[in-house]
Scaffold this motif. Structure first.
Motif, PDB file in Angstrom:
ATOM      1  N   GLY A   1     -37.048 -66.784  19.687  1.00 38.29           N
ATOM      2  CA  GLY A   1     -36.089 -67.594  20.428  1.00 38.29           C
ATOM      3  C   GLY A   1     -34.641 -67.336  20.079  1.00 38.29           C
ATOM      4  N   GLY A   2     -34.379 -66.313  19.255  1.00 37.38           N
ATOM      5  CA  GLY A   2     -33.009 -66.009  18.872  1.00 37.38           C
ATOM      6  C   GLY A   2     -32.246 -65.269  19.959  1.00 37.38           C
ATOM      7  N   HIS A   3     -30.908 -65.398  19.923  1.00 35.94           N
ATOM      8  CA  HIS A   3     -30.023 -64.603  20.778  1.00 35.94           C
ATOM      9  C   HIS A   3     -29.625 -63.366  19.986  1.00 35.94           C
ATOM     10  CE1 HIS A   3     -29.945 -67.905  23.560  1.00 35.94           C
ATOM     11  NE2 HIS A   3     -29.238 -68.699  22.770  1.00 35.94           N
ATOM     12  N   VAL A   4     -30.125 -62.220  20.402  1.00 34.09           N
ATOM     13  CA  VAL A   4     -29.989 -61.001  19.611  1.00 34.09           C
ATOM     14  C   VAL A   4     -28.670 -60.292  19.909  1.00 34.09           C
ATOM     15  CG1 VAL A   4     -30.980 -58.718  19.133  1.00 34.09           C
ATOM     16  CG2 VAL A   4     -32.492 -60.706  19.448  1.00 34.09           C
ATOM     17  N   ILE A   5     -28.004 -59.860  18.837  1.00 29.88           N
ATOM     18  CA  ILE A   5     -26.836 -58.986  18.919  1.00 29.88           C
ATOM     19  C   ILE A   5     -27.195 -57.705  18.176  1.00 29.88           C
ATOM     20  CG2 ILE A   5     -24.377 -58.727  18.424  1.00 29.88           C
ATOM     21  CD1 ILE A   5     -24.326 -61.819  17.999  1.00 29.88           C
ATOM     22  N   ALA A   6     -27.124 -56.572  18.854  1.00 30.98           N
ATOM     23  CA  ALA A   6     -27.441 -55.283  18.233  1.00 30.98           C
ATOM     24  C   ALA A   6     -26.154 -54.562  17.846  1.00 30.98           C
ATOM     25  CB  ALA A   6     -28.244 -54.412  19.193  1.00 30.98           C
ATOM     26  N   MET A   7     -26.113 -54.044  16.613  1.00 33.79           N
ATOM     27  CA  MET A   7     -24.954 -53.287  16.154  1.00 33.79           C
ATOM     28  C   MET A   7     -25.403 -51.936  15.611  1.00 33.79           C
ATOM     29  SD  MET A   7     -22.089 -54.222  13.209  1.00 33.79           S
ATOM     30  CE  MET A   7     -21.512 -55.700  14.055  1.00 33.79           C
ATOM     31  N   ASP A   8     -24.676 -50.894  16.012  1.00 34.25           N
ATOM     32  CA  ASP A   8     -24.975 -49.544  15.542  1.00 34.25           C
ATOM     33  C   ASP A   8     -23.711 -48.723  15.765  1.00 34.25           C
ATOM     34  OD1 ASP A   8     -26.289 -46.760  15.337  1.00 34.25           O
ATOM     35  OD2 ASP A   8     -28.041 -48.052  15.114  1.00 34.25           O
ATOM     36  N   ILE A   9     -23.726 -47.457  15.329  1.00 34.49           N
ATOM     37  CA  ILE A   9     -22.617 -46.555  15.628  1.00 34.49           C
ATOM     38  C   ILE A   9     -23.066 -45.443  16.573  1.00 34.49           C
ATOM     39  CG2 ILE A   9     -21.343 -47.029  13.496  1.00 34.49           C
ATOM     40  CD1 ILE A   9     -22.545 -44.446  12.332  1.00 34.49           C
ATOM     41  N   ASN A  10     -24.324 -45.523  17.013  1.00 32.86           N
ATOM     42  CA  ASN A  10     -24.896 -44.534  17.925  1.00 32.86           C
ATOM     43  C   ASN A  10     -24.999 -45.166  19.319  1.00 32.86           C
ATOM     44  OD1 ASN A  10     -26.778 -42.996  19.460  1.00 32.86           O
ATOM     45  ND2 ASN A  10     -27.624 -42.107  17.593  1.00 32.86           N
ATOM     46  N   GLU A  11     -24.146 -44.736  20.223  1.00 36.25           N
ATOM     47  CA  GLU A  11     -24.093 -45.340  21.553  1.00 36.25           C
ATOM     48  C   GLU A  11     -25.395 -45.134  22.322  1.00 36.25           C
ATOM     49  OE1 GLU A  11     -23.027 -47.725  24.380  1.00 36.25           O
ATOM     50  OE2 GLU A  11     -21.788 -47.413  22.589  1.00 36.25           O
ATOM     51  N   GLN A  12     -26.043 -44.004  22.078  1.00 36.67           N
ATOM     52  CA  GLN A  12     -27.316 -43.719  22.748  1.00 36.67           C
ATOM     53  C   GLN A  12     -28.368 -44.770  22.367  1.00 36.67           C
ATOM     54  OE1 GLN A  12     -28.877 -39.840  21.785  1.00 36.67           O
ATOM     55  NE2 GLN A  12     -30.107 -39.722  23.638  1.00 36.67           N
ATOM     56  N   ARG A  13     -28.388 -45.158  21.107  1.00 40.61           N
ATOM     57  CA  ARG A  13     -29.353 -46.168  20.661  1.00 40.61           C
ATOM     58  C   ARG A  13     -28.984 -47.562  21.183  1.00 40.61           C
ATOM     59  NH1 ARG A  13     -32.061 -44.824  14.797  1.00 40.61           N
ATOM     60  NH2 ARG A  13     -33.202 -42.990  15.560  1.00 40.61           N
TER      61      ARG A  13
END
Length: 337
Positions: free
Chosen positions: A181-193
């Motif tokens: 039920g969480g609101h997910v925020i994804a962080m990375d330095i790879n734009e493709q991912r």
């Protein structure tokens, strides 16, 4: 039988070996699928903690049960394993945490793994395939790592959950944070991912920490509250240290990723938040069961993750390429036999 051995960092070698025999309370398996994990890649690079060479890699496994002392299992039956072999006697095991047993032997890390045609494992590690395909069964373990991290964090409905690192483990964390039920925020330095997160997992919020002001974006997304759960799946010292500033007051920070050095953070900043820092190691049967149930209910689509298929005979030639971001690999799946 054939087996593929990591002799030293950067060197893989096929070898001939005798087919193993199952002893008491053990089972002989015919390996069908091997998922390639970050641990395997780090071992090949020489950057994996708790690791010695030579070593047969491979712990994300799907197999057929062949024979052995394993009541309830039938020859030819599809199985997977919980690849964390434990003592059953230490304080962790007695406390229901065999995933962090004081003398744990992780298959393919501390003891030789499944990058071969046949493997003998303790019978207690076996799980019935329960109607799942071999590809699905080989993905249960990495997804269980994510499920365990989310369970450690105690994600509640409506919380903002920042997941740093959009590799296979990070993606699994995102899936089970969403299911919780969480609101997910994804962080990375790879734009493709990050694009993969948006398009395949329908993650609403993504941040490229290499090109955007991450702190400012998190404030915008959370209406200045900041995430109450932060989970690292990078294993990058820089990313781990940076993420302390992303926590809301009262937040929990869970380290699923692992690296070799000391982490460093401001005690006053951490203290004023009354923050919680914890690690998440491996997974338990409860997590494996949740993953398999989620697959069967259609809450998780394992096929989403597999970007590369390769035969066992071609692994040596292909392995180094999976370290290169430009190959776009999320999960490489090895087919045996």
């Amino acid at each position: 039988m054939k087996q593929l051995v990591c002799i030293t960092p950067g060197q893989l070698e096929y070898q001939d070996a005798a087919q193993p025999v199952a002893k008491e309370k053990h089972a002989l398996l015919k390996i069908k699928r091997i998922g390639i994990c970050g641990t395997d890649l780090h071992a090949y690079e020489g950057t994996q903690p708790f690791f010695n060479y030579p070593r047969i890699l491979g712990h994300e496994l799907a197999a057929e049960f062949v024979s052995g002392d394993a009541p309830g299992f039938q020859p030819g039956e599809p199985v997977t394993i919980i690849p964390y072999f434990n003592c059953g006697k230490c304080i962790a095991c007695r406390s229901g945490k065999p995933n962090c047993c004081t003398s744990i032997n992780v298959c393919g890390v501390h003891v030789d793994g499944g990058m071969r045609e046949y493997l003998v494992v303790p019978s207690y590690s076996l799980l019935h395939g329960d109607g799942l395909s071999f590809d699905e069964l080989a993905l249960v373990e990495p997804l269980a790592i994510g499920a365990h991290g989310v369970r450690r964090a105690g994600v509640q409905p409506g919380e903002y959950v920042l997941v740093i690192g959009a590799g296979p483990i990070g993606l699994g964390i995102m899936e089970f944070a969403r299911i919780a039920g969480g609101h997910v925020i994804a962080m990375d330095i790879n734009e493709q991912r990050l694009a993969f997160c948006r398009e395949k997992l329908q993650v609403a919020h993504t941040i490229n920490a290499g090109t955007e002001n991450a702190l400012q974006r998190l404030q915008e997304i959370t209406n200045n509250d900041m995430p109450t759960v932060v989970i690292d799946a990078t294993g990058s010292l820089k990313a781990i240290n940076n993420a302390f500033q992303y926590m809301a007051h009262g937040a929990r920070y869970v380290l699923v990723g692992l690296q070799k050095n000391e982490i460093c953070f401001s005690h006053p900043e951490f203290h004023k938040r009354e923050a919680t820092l914890m690690s998440s190691r491996n997974a338990t049967k409860e997590d494996f069961d949740l993953v398999m149930q989620s697959m069967k209910k259609g809450l998780v689509n394992p096929a989403t993750y597999i970007t590369h298929h390769v035969s066992f005979e071609n692994v040596k030639n292909e392995f180094a390429s999976w370290l290169k971001p430009e190959t776009g690999v999320i999960k490489a799946m090895v087919e045996v036999g």
